[in-house]
Scaffold this motif. Structure first.
Motif, PDB file in Angstrom:
ATOM      1  N   GLN A  50       0.790  -0.878   0.113  1.00 58.08           N
ATOM      2  CA  GLN A  50       0.130  -0.104   0.243  1.00 58.08           C
ATOM      3  C   GLN A  50       1.443   1.017  -0.057  1.00 58.08           C
ATOM      4  OE1 GLN A  50      -2.436   0.484   3.536  1.00 58.08           O
ATOM      5  NE2 GLN A  50      -0.763   1.374   4.778  1.00 58.08           N
ATOM      6  N   THR A  51       0.782   2.101  -0.646  1.00 58.63           N
ATOM      7  CA  THR A  51       1.493   3.757  -0.200  1.00 58.63           C
ATOM      8  C   THR A  51       1.271   4.434   0.684  1.00 58.63           C
ATOM      9  OG1 THR A  51      -0.637   4.646  -1.668  1.00 58.63           O
ATOM     10  CG2 THR A  51       0.931   3.864  -2.942  1.00 58.63           C
ATOM     11  N   GLY A  52      -0.019   4.022   1.465  1.00 56.67           N
ATOM     12  CA  GLY A  52      -0.618   4.222   2.995  1.00 56.67           C
ATOM     13  C   GLY A  52      -1.568   4.330   3.010  1.00 56.67           C
ATOM     14  N   GLN A  53      -2.345   4.640   4.191  1.00 59.31           N
ATOM     15  CA  GLN A  53      -3.964   4.332   5.053  1.00 59.31           C
ATOM     16  C   GLN A  53      -4.853   5.594   4.256  1.00 59.31           C
ATOM     17  OE1 GLN A  53      -3.675   2.581   9.165  1.00 59.31           O
ATOM     18  NE2 GLN A  53      -4.125   4.964   9.161  1.00 59.31           N
ATOM     19  N   GLY A  54      -4.425   6.822   3.532  1.00 59.69           N
ATOM     20  CA  GLY A  54      -5.290   7.677   2.946  1.00 59.69           C
ATOM     21  C   GLY A  54      -6.409   8.782   3.522  1.00 59.69           C
ATOM     22  N   GLU A  55      -5.309   9.184   5.020  1.00 60.27           N
ATOM     23  CA  GLU A  55      -6.449   9.432   5.870  1.00 60.27           C
ATOM     24  C   GLU A  55      -6.648  11.176   5.797  1.00 60.27           C
ATOM     25  OE1 GLU A  55      -6.295  10.524  10.607  1.00 60.27           O
ATOM     26  OE2 GLU A  55      -5.514   8.713  10.220  1.00 60.27           O
ATOM     27  N   SER A  56      -5.497  11.137   4.397  1.00 64.63           N
ATOM     28  CA  SER A  56      -5.775  12.903   4.194  1.00 64.63           C
ATOM     29  C   SER A  56      -5.599  13.108   3.057  1.00 64.63           C
ATOM     30  CB  SER A  56      -3.830  13.776   5.056  1.00 64.63           C
ATOM     31  OG  SER A  56      -2.914  12.729   4.078  1.00 64.63           O
ATOM     32  N   SER A  57      -5.766  12.273   1.974  1.00 61.39           N
ATOM     33  CA  SER A  57      -5.709  12.107   0.424  1.00 61.39           C
ATOM     34  C   SER A  57      -7.134  12.660  -0.246  1.00 61.39           C
ATOM     35  CB  SER A  57      -5.808  11.350   0.149  1.00 61.39           C
ATOM     36  OG  SER A  57      -6.503   9.832   0.239  1.00 61.39           O
ATOM     37  N   VAL A  58      -8.249  12.372   0.307  1.00 62.67           N
ATOM     38  CA  VAL A  58      -9.302  13.015  -0.417  1.00 62.67           C
ATOM     39  C   VAL A  58     -10.562  13.741   0.742  1.00 62.67           C
ATOM     40  CG1 VAL A  58     -11.458  11.999  -1.643  1.00 62.67           C
ATOM     41  CG2 VAL A  58      -9.301  10.816  -1.697  1.00 62.67           C
ATOM     42  N   ARG A  59     -11.146  14.624   0.163  1.00 66.07           N
ATOM     43  CA  ARG A  59     -11.902  15.359   0.602  1.00 66.07           C
ATOM     44  C   ARG A  59     -13.566  15.959  -0.154  1.00 66.07           C
ATOM     45  NH1 ARG A  59      -9.431  13.362   4.085  1.00 66.07           N
ATOM     46  NH2 ARG A  59      -8.626  14.825   5.880  1.00 66.07           N
ATOM     47  N   ILE A  60     -14.201  16.004   0.047  1.00 64.65           N
ATOM     48  CA  ILE A  60     -15.282  16.737  -0.345  1.00 64.65           C
ATOM     49  C   ILE A  60     -15.417  18.433  -0.609  1.00 64.65           C
ATOM     50  CG2 ILE A  60     -18.130  17.021  -0.720  1.00 64.65           C
ATOM     51  CD1 ILE A  60     -17.734  13.874   0.521  1.00 64.65           C
ATOM     52  N   LEU A  61     -15.183  19.186  -1.280  1.00 62.32           N
ATOM     53  CA  LEU A  61     -15.246  20.438  -1.570  1.00 62.32           C
ATOM     54  C   LEU A  61     -16.663  21.042  -1.577  1.00 62.32           C
ATOM     55  CD1 LEU A  61     -11.605  21.288  -3.383  1.00 62.32           C
ATOM     56  CD2 LEU A  61     -11.789  20.955  -1.065  1.00 62.32           C
ATOM     57  N   ALA A  62     -16.649  21.827  -1.586  1.00 66.05           N
ATOM     58  CA  ALA A  62     -17.604  23.101  -1.925  1.00 66.05           C
ATOM     59  C   ALA A  62     -17.135  24.567  -2.118  1.00 66.05           C
ATOM     60  CB  ALA A  62     -18.164  22.697  -0.550  1.00 66.05           C
ATOM     61  N   GLN A  63     -18.262  25.183  -2.331  1.00 65.43           N
ATOM     62  CA  GLN A  63     -17.409  26.378  -2.748  1.00 65.43           C
ATOM     63  C   GLN A  63     -17.739  27.876  -2.005  1.00 65.43           C
ATOM     64  OE1 GLN A  63     -17.459  27.581  -5.950  1.00 65.43           O
ATOM     65  NE2 GLN A  63     -18.523  26.030  -6.944  1.00 65.43           N
ATOM     66  N   GLU A  64     -16.343  28.223  -1.228  1.00 67.57           N
ATOM     67  CA  GLU A  64     -15.865  28.921  -0.721  1.00 67.57           C
ATOM     68  C   GLU A  64     -17.188  29.554   0.714  1.00 67.57           C
ATOM     69  OE1 GLU A  64     -14.673  32.096   2.345  1.00 67.57           O
ATOM     70  OE2 GLU A  64     -15.264  32.413   0.540  1.00 67.57           O
ATOM     71  N   ASP A  65     -17.847  30.539  -0.728  1.00 68.81           N
ATOM     72  CA  ASP A  65     -18.887  31.253  -0.201  1.00 68.81           C
ATOM     73  C   ASP A  65     -20.960  30.345  -0.443  1.00 68.81           C
ATOM     74  OD1 ASP A  65     -18.884  31.186  -3.170  1.00 68.81           O
ATOM     75  OD2 ASP A  65     -19.600  33.090  -3.374  1.00 68.81           O
ATOM     76  N   SER A  66     -20.583  29.019   0.064  1.00 65.46           N
ATOM     77  CA  SER A  66     -21.928  28.877  -0.597  1.00 65.46           C
ATOM     78  C   SER A  66     -22.216  28.312   1.130  1.00 65.46           C
ATOM     79  CB  SER A  66     -21.350  26.975  -0.998  1.00 65.46           C
ATOM     80  OG  SER A  66     -22.289  25.913  -1.052  1.00 65.46           O
ATOM     81  N   SER A  67     -23.523  28.229   1.039  1.00 61.95           N
ATOM     82  CA  SER A  67     -24.277  27.903   2.440  1.00 61.95           C
ATOM     83  C   SER A  67     -24.119  26.324   2.611  1.00 61.95           C
ATOM     84  CB  SER A  67     -26.329  28.240   1.318  1.00 61.95           C
ATOM     85  OG  SER A  67     -26.016  27.429   1.077  1.00 61.95           O
ATOM     86  N   ILE A  68     -23.488  25.340   2.050  1.00 60.71           N
ATOM     87  CA  ILE A  68     -23.585  24.361   1.815  1.00 60.71           C
ATOM     88  C   ILE A  68     -21.946  24.631   3.518  1.00 60.71           C
ATOM     89  CG2 ILE A  68     -21.896  21.795   0.904  1.00 60.71           C
ATOM     90  CD1 ILE A  68     -23.391  22.939  -1.519  1.00 60.71           C
TER      91      ILE A  68
END
Length: 262
Positions: A50-68
């Protein structure tokens, strides 16, 4: 004998699987989505580390000025992701953890560069993506990362084409030793490593350093990573993305044990 090694700055998907199937690649990396899909399709490769556990490799982004502000706010929103990738798996698992499914969102299949353009022009409300894309967008002030319940891991894998590995096990073992040596050097020399990666990727040195120091590379399978892979397999089987679930522990082989036996 020269091995053909596939290098990529992000988790490889369908193109790499096609290369494996046609014997054009001997050694490479796969994100968990492509890895699971490849095993499900019985493609000719071995999971060698394996290359690693992948704890920091993926995220869900929202627009900076979003209501999300949280995962639940994605209901009814337009979300981009590259189908079959580690980002796709992460999105499904994150939605599930918050009581949602992909049926609750407007899912758009976009490769990273196309998704980047769509996100910048606000054609996407959110984007499930891996590094360096997600941190680069956050650093530029374009996006915020949504927090998920618990910890969602996205372990990466190092693979070898089955025929190549069986014919040249000594090369596979030597490759693992060299890879670990390079990974250990990176851990001990983050500033110098960041400079090297920055020149290759054209990303700011500070951004690169944050990425490579967020989680130390580890080629040895951990119980936590194995559990995360199994959860991904079961999740993808549950939504019909793969034909049926399988036991990830059965996919391991002896190459890493032989390379590092005492």
């Amino acid at each position: 004998m020269d091995a053909q090694i596939e290098w990529s700055e992000f988790p490889s998907g369908p193109p790499l699987l096609e290369s494996l199937a046609s014997n054009r690649v001997d050694l490479s990396f796969l994100g968990d989505g492509a890895l699971i899909a490849g095993i499900d399709k019985n493609l000719p490769f071995e999971v060698i580390a394996q290359t690693g556990q992948g704890e920091s490799s993926v995220r869900i982004l929202a627009q900076e000025d979003s209501s999300i502000k949280q995962i639940e706010d994605l209901k009814g929103k337009t979300v981009g992701v590259a189908s079959g990738t580690t980002g796709h798996v992460y999105l499904i698992k994150a939605l599930k953890a918050h009581g949602l499914t992909t049926d609750d969102i407007k899912l758009i299949n976009l490769q990273p560069d196309d998704a980047q353009a769509a996100f910048e022009t606000k054609q996407l409300d959110a984007w499930a993506i891996w590094n360096p894309y997600y941190l680069n967008n956050i650093e530029k002030g374009n996006a915020v990362a949504l927090k998920e319940k618990g910890k969602i891991l996205a372990p990466g894998a190092i693979i070898a084409r089955k025929g190549f590995a069986e014919e040249h096990p000594e090369i596979v073992e030597a490759y693992l030793k060299v890879y670990k040596k390079a990974a250990d050097w990176q851990i001990e020399n983050p500033d110098e490593a960041s400079e090297i990666y920055s020149k290759e990727t054209k990303l700011p040195v500070d951004t690169v350093k944050k990425i490579i120091t967020a989680e130390e590379p580890n080629i040895f399978f951990t119980e936590e990573a194995i559990k995360a892979q199994q959860e991904s397999i079961d999740t993808l089987a549950g939504v019909g993305y793969i034909k049926k679930s399988f036991n990830f522990k059965n996919q391991h082989n002896e190459y890493i044990d032989e390379a590092f036996k005492k």
